[in-house]
Design an enzyme around this catalytic site. Structure first.
Site, mmCIF file in Angstrom:
data_model
loop_
_atom_site.group_PDB
_atom_site.id
_atom_site.type_symbol
_atom_site.label_atom_id
_atom_site.label_comp_id
_atom_site.label_asym_id
_atom_site.label_seq_id
_atom_site.Cartn_x
_atom_site.Cartn_y
_atom_site.Cartn_z
ATOM 1 C CG LEU A 76 1.270 3.232 -3.329
ATOM 2 C CD1 LEU A 76 2.157 3.829 -4.646
ATOM 3 C CD2 LEU A 76 1.266 1.805 -2.210
ATOM 4 C CB CYS A 77 -4.748 6.183 -2.300
ATOM 5 S SG CYS A 77 -4.530 7.644 -3.299
ATOM 6 C CG HIS A 78 -3.862 4.809 3.958
ATOM 7 N ND1 HIS A 78 -2.842 6.075 3.294
ATOM 8 C CD2 HIS A 78 -3.071 3.903 4.724
ATOM 9 C CE1 HIS A 78 -1.667 5.256 4.310
ATOM 10 N NE2 HIS A 78 -1.493 3.884 4.719
ATOM 11 C CG MET A 114 -3.822 11.526 -3.126
ATOM 12 S SD MET A 114 -4.019 13.086 -4.204
ATOM 13 C CE MET A 114 -4.164 11.665 -6.238
ATOM 14 C CD GLU A 115 -9.284 10.176 -0.100
ATOM 15 O OE1 GLU A 115 -8.486 9.170 -0.462
ATOM 16 O OE2 GLU A 115 -8.751 11.057 -0.331
ATOM 17 C CG ASP A 129 -20.191 9.751 -21.100
ATOM 18 O OD1 ASP A 129 -19.890 8.987 -21.995
ATOM 19 O OD2 ASP A 129 -20.959 9.730 -20.606
#
Length: 158
Positions: A76-78, A114-115, A129
């Site tokens: 749902l993120c653009h 969100m980014e 990692d």
């Protein structure tokens, strides 16, 4: 019946928010996070003696790439045309951690929180990692938005 949650429609279904009527504005977001690790692992990063190479440079690129792929990772993120992504690190040896800060910017119709969070998260995962052989007990913590600017709500700061 409408939902108070923007990603849920009146029927209670997942829904991508329609931003087509929103005004374009300059938007930015800053996120931070931490990865805690042993003194030996921190020293190997600072001295660039980690067997996997330049850990911070690799994590920086991973964070930048992740920000650009957020719409592929988070439902749902653009998809956004980011104009700037930066990922920076501060080794805080006295606290046994590295602080990660990400910045995302664009001129657009939706925010970039969100980014920024994705950049910070993936940079931390990349550090994990690349250092797990030196310290399998590392801990990622405190990922959050520090600042967002632009749009209808203007400036918000933690």
């Amino acid at each position: 019946m409408s939902s108070p949650l923007s990603h849920i429609n009146a029927a209670g279904e997942a829904n991508m928010v329609d931003v087509s009527d929103k005004q374009v504005s300059q938007r930015s977001a800053i996120a931070e996070g931490y990865i805690y690790m042993s003194a030996a692992a921190l020293t190997a990063i600072a001295d660039q003696t980690n067997a996997k190479g330049d850990v911070l440079a690799t994590a920086r690129i991973a964070g930048i790439q992740a920000a650009k792929q957020t719409a592929q990772l988070i439902p749902l993120c653009h998809p956004l045309a980011l104009s700037k992504v930066a990922v920076d690190f501060q080794i805080e040896a006295d606290k046994g951690r590295i602080r990660i800060e990400s910045l995302c910017k664009l001129a657009g119709k939706t925010g970039v929180e969100m980014e920024a969070l994705t950049a910070c998260s993936v940079a931390a995962l990349t550090l994990f990692d690349m250092c797990k052989a030196a310290d399998p007990a590392m801990r990622i913590d405190g990922i959050r938005v520090l600042l967002k600017e632009g749009g209808k709500t203007g400036r918000w700061q933690a």
